[in-house]
Design an enzyme around this catalytic site. Structure first.
Site, PDB file in Angstrom:
ATOM      1  N   ASP A  22     -11.286  -7.382   2.034  1.00 16.63           N
ATOM      2  CA  ASP A  22     -12.693  -7.366   2.460  1.00 16.63           C
ATOM      3  C   ASP A  22     -13.371  -8.745   2.479  1.00 16.63           C
ATOM      4  OD1 ASP A  22     -11.906  -4.823   1.731  1.00 16.63           O
ATOM      5  OD2 ASP A  22     -13.529  -4.486   0.309  1.00 16.63           O
TER       6      ASP A  22
HETATM    7  C1  FRU Z   1     -12.271  -1.731   0.397  1.00 17.91           C
HETATM    8  C2  FRU Z   1     -12.018  -1.871  -1.091  1.00 17.91           C
HETATM    9  C3  FRU Z   1     -13.324  -1.911  -1.859  1.00 17.91           C
HETATM   10  C4  FRU Z   1     -12.935  -2.625  -3.115  1.00 17.91           C
HETATM   11  C5  FRU Z   1     -11.942  -3.626  -2.604  1.00 17.91           C
HETATM   12  C6  FRU Z   1     -10.837  -3.946  -3.565  1.00 17.91           C
HETATM   13  O1  FRU Z   1     -11.209  -2.211   1.158  1.00 17.91           O
HETATM   14  O2  FRU Z   1     -11.207  -0.800  -1.552  1.00 17.91           O
HETATM   15  O3  FRU Z   1     -13.883  -0.647  -2.095  1.00 17.91           O
HETATM   16  O4  FRU Z   1     -14.023  -3.219  -3.769  1.00 17.91           O
HETATM   17  O5  FRU Z   1     -11.394  -3.098  -1.411  1.00 17.91           O
HETATM   18  O6  FRU Z   1     -10.008  -4.959  -3.085  1.00 17.91           O
END
Ligand code: FRU
Length: 548
Positions: A22
């Site tokens: 992300d």
């Molecule tokens: C979304 C997610 C978020 C989390 C992050 C962990 O892709 O699962 O909910 O904070 O990635 O890497």
């Protein structure tokens, strides 16, 4: 593997190596753009337990310098990972992070971090106060379903608000609002911002205001001061897709009501992208007074392959987003800075692509390209009829009516990343149907012929384009090609499809770019501009840090 693998992107954002997911805490600060991102510094897989916040800076959102990680899992409240979060500017202009920590007992909690030296435009070091976490895991929420704080905003009562994803123990997926006077002690609002029993856990909420219909400027804070619409975006785990609704945000109750009565299941909302992207996050760019959207496009070939390549995950090209002139949906367009990479241009005016025709676009190396085409449709009467009782599923239609299935009006569009014998190609195209007396325009990116490799996820992707084709009689397509990314904008950014592709012939650099028409009617290409794009400096190891 190594630097010369044919899939390495040249201008999409990615760290030099290892895993990225992300986008986190994007912001514009003292003349510098910052992008933080979910990063595993050790290898090219997600790696539960050791996620950090990678950090890069840029002055143009195109060329990036890598800095040291902004956050590493090194405190009791994030010992098992620094997960997604957002940046907020305090009233004195200092940025602060709210982010999810996986704490020493593997619970998800929300933490804050501050710049060590806010006068450093590069914000190299971040400090975590010992009073973290600022929001503990609530009793009624599942211990590993409480995360991804949004950018915070101030209501007219002077209190801060932040939206946080929460999966309740009863199975309901929700987005909670917390309020605070001081950004340190936070109190949960009884009423959630969003709640659904059917869509399951949602992640990475984003809430932001939009300017009046057709206005391209962005707005900063959520506020019901004025009649403006807001956007709420959710990332849905079960479909791995992002959905958004336009709606009314009430900053007294902290509730959000979609304008379309499409119910509470956010899977019925709009899509930013009908392809392979997730966990998008926007920010207000005070420099250019626009709202910019980032989203993560994961690999879609097998894990051992990207481990061998040594890197995984890109961000889509930053997109400007704004409300269309009818106030019905968002429009998206690659930020104008991308045009600084354009070099060789090939142009065409007034070409005609007849039934069964193909025109090659010669003179542009098709691995790094930006192609803009306007297709004019002289006659619509040949449009294929769709069964009026048929439930319209655009992705299924793209699968049934691929680029090589002859039609009436269309399929017409582009073949990109095509091998010399055309055996491998990715098709991006439109097809016009008639359904219940109305014209429907379908946009597809079909990956089924994109590679001869059998072990790759290569579906057809599709979405409808909300365009009055009877009135407009033409439709535009812009496609950005970058080795293993094909990012396409239909109808001026009404419908967007991003795909990851893995052609076998990529290494040979023999990539053809063509227009095609497999409809019975002629289409006219009233305009075509294709540019070869230079590589951007994206986190090149050993490169100096930007000077400002
Ligand atoms: C979304 C997610 C978020 C989390 C992050 C962990 O892709 O699962 O909910 O904070 O990635 O890497």
């Amino acid at each position: 593997a190594g630097d010369d693998d044919g899939y390495r992107t040249a201008y999409h954002f990615r760290p030099a190596n290892n895993w990225q997911n992300d986008p986190n805490g994007p912001m514009y600060y003292k003349g510098v753009y910052h992008l933080f991102y979910q990063y595993n510094p050790y290898r090219a897989t997600w790696g539960n337990g050791n996620l950090s916040w990678g950090h890069s800076v840029s002055v143009d959102l195109i060329n990036w310098s890598a800095l040291d990680n902004a956050l590493d899992p090194d405190s009791p409240s994030d010992a098992n990972g620094c997960w997604s979060g957002s940046a907020t500017f305090l009233p004195d202009g200092t940025p602060v992070f709210l982010y999810t920590g996986i704490d020493a007992s593997n619970n998800q909690v929300q933490n804050v971090a501050f710049p060590k030296n806010a006068s450093d435009p590069l914000l190299r070091e971040w400090v975590k106060p010992s009073y973290n976490p600022v929001i503990a895991l609530p009793e009624d929420v599942v211990h590993d379903q409480f995360r991804d704080p949004s950018t915070a905003w101030i209501g007219r009562d002077g209190l801060w608000r932040v939206a946080v994803s929460a999966g309740f123990k009863d199975g309901t997926g929700s987005t909670l609002v917390y309020r605070s006077k001081d950004f340190r002690s936070w109190e949960r609002n009884a009423e959630p911002l969003y709640k659904s029993g059917s869509a399951g856990m949602v992640e990475c909420p984003d809430l932001f205001p939009v300017a009046e219909p057709g206005a391209e400027n962005g707005l900063d804070y959520a506020s019901s001061n004025g009649a403006g619409l807001h956007v709420l975006k959710q990332s849905v785990m079960v479909t791995l897709s992002d959905y958004y609704a336009l709606g009314r945000y009430d900053d007294a109750e902290d509730t959000f009501t979609p304008v379309e009565a499409s119910g509470n299941d956010c899977r019925d909302w709009h899509r930013f992208d009908y392809g392979h992207v997730y966990a998008s996050k926007s920010f207000y760019d005070a420099g250019k007074k626009r709202r910019v959207l980032w989203s993560w496009a994961n690999e879609s070939d097998p894990e051992p392959d990207y481990i061998a390549r040594g890197w995984a995950g890109v961000q889509t090209v930053p997109r400007k987003i704004w409300l269309d002139s009818q106030g019905k949906q968002l429009l998206q367009w690659p930020i104008e800075e991308i045009e600084s990479l354009r070099k060789t241009r090939v142009g065409l005016l007034g070409a005609e692509v007849n039934a069964g025709g193909m025109n090659e676009i010669i003179g542009v190396a098709g691995t790094q390209a930006d192609v803009e085409v306007v297709f004019e449709i002289p006659a619509l009467d040949g449009a294929e009829n769709l069964d009026p009782n048929q439930l319209l599923d655009p992705q299924r239609l793209c699968g049934e009516k691929g680029a090589s299935v002859p039609g009436g009006v269309g399929p017409f569009g582009l073949l990109v990343l095509a091998s010399s014998d055309l055996q491998e190609h990715t098709s991006v195209f439109f097809r016009v149907f008639r359904h219940n007396g109305k014209y429907k325009v379908l946009m597809c990116t079909d990956l089924r012929r994109s590679t001869k490799r059998a072990d790759v996820y290569k579906p057809p992707y599709g979405g409808f384009v909300d365009i009055d084709i009877e009135k407009e009689r033409s439709i535009s397509l812009r496609t950005l090609i970058d080795h293993s990314v094909v990012e396409s904008y239909g109808g001026g950014g009404r419908t967007v499809i991003t795909a990851r592709v893995y052609p076998e012939h990529a290494e040979t650099s023999n990539n053809r770019l063509l227009m095609f028409n497999n409809g019975t009617g002629m289409v006219k290409v009233s305009k075509l501009d294709a540019w070869e794009l230079k590589a951007a400096d994206v986190n090149v190891p050993g490169d100096g840090i930007i000077t400002i």
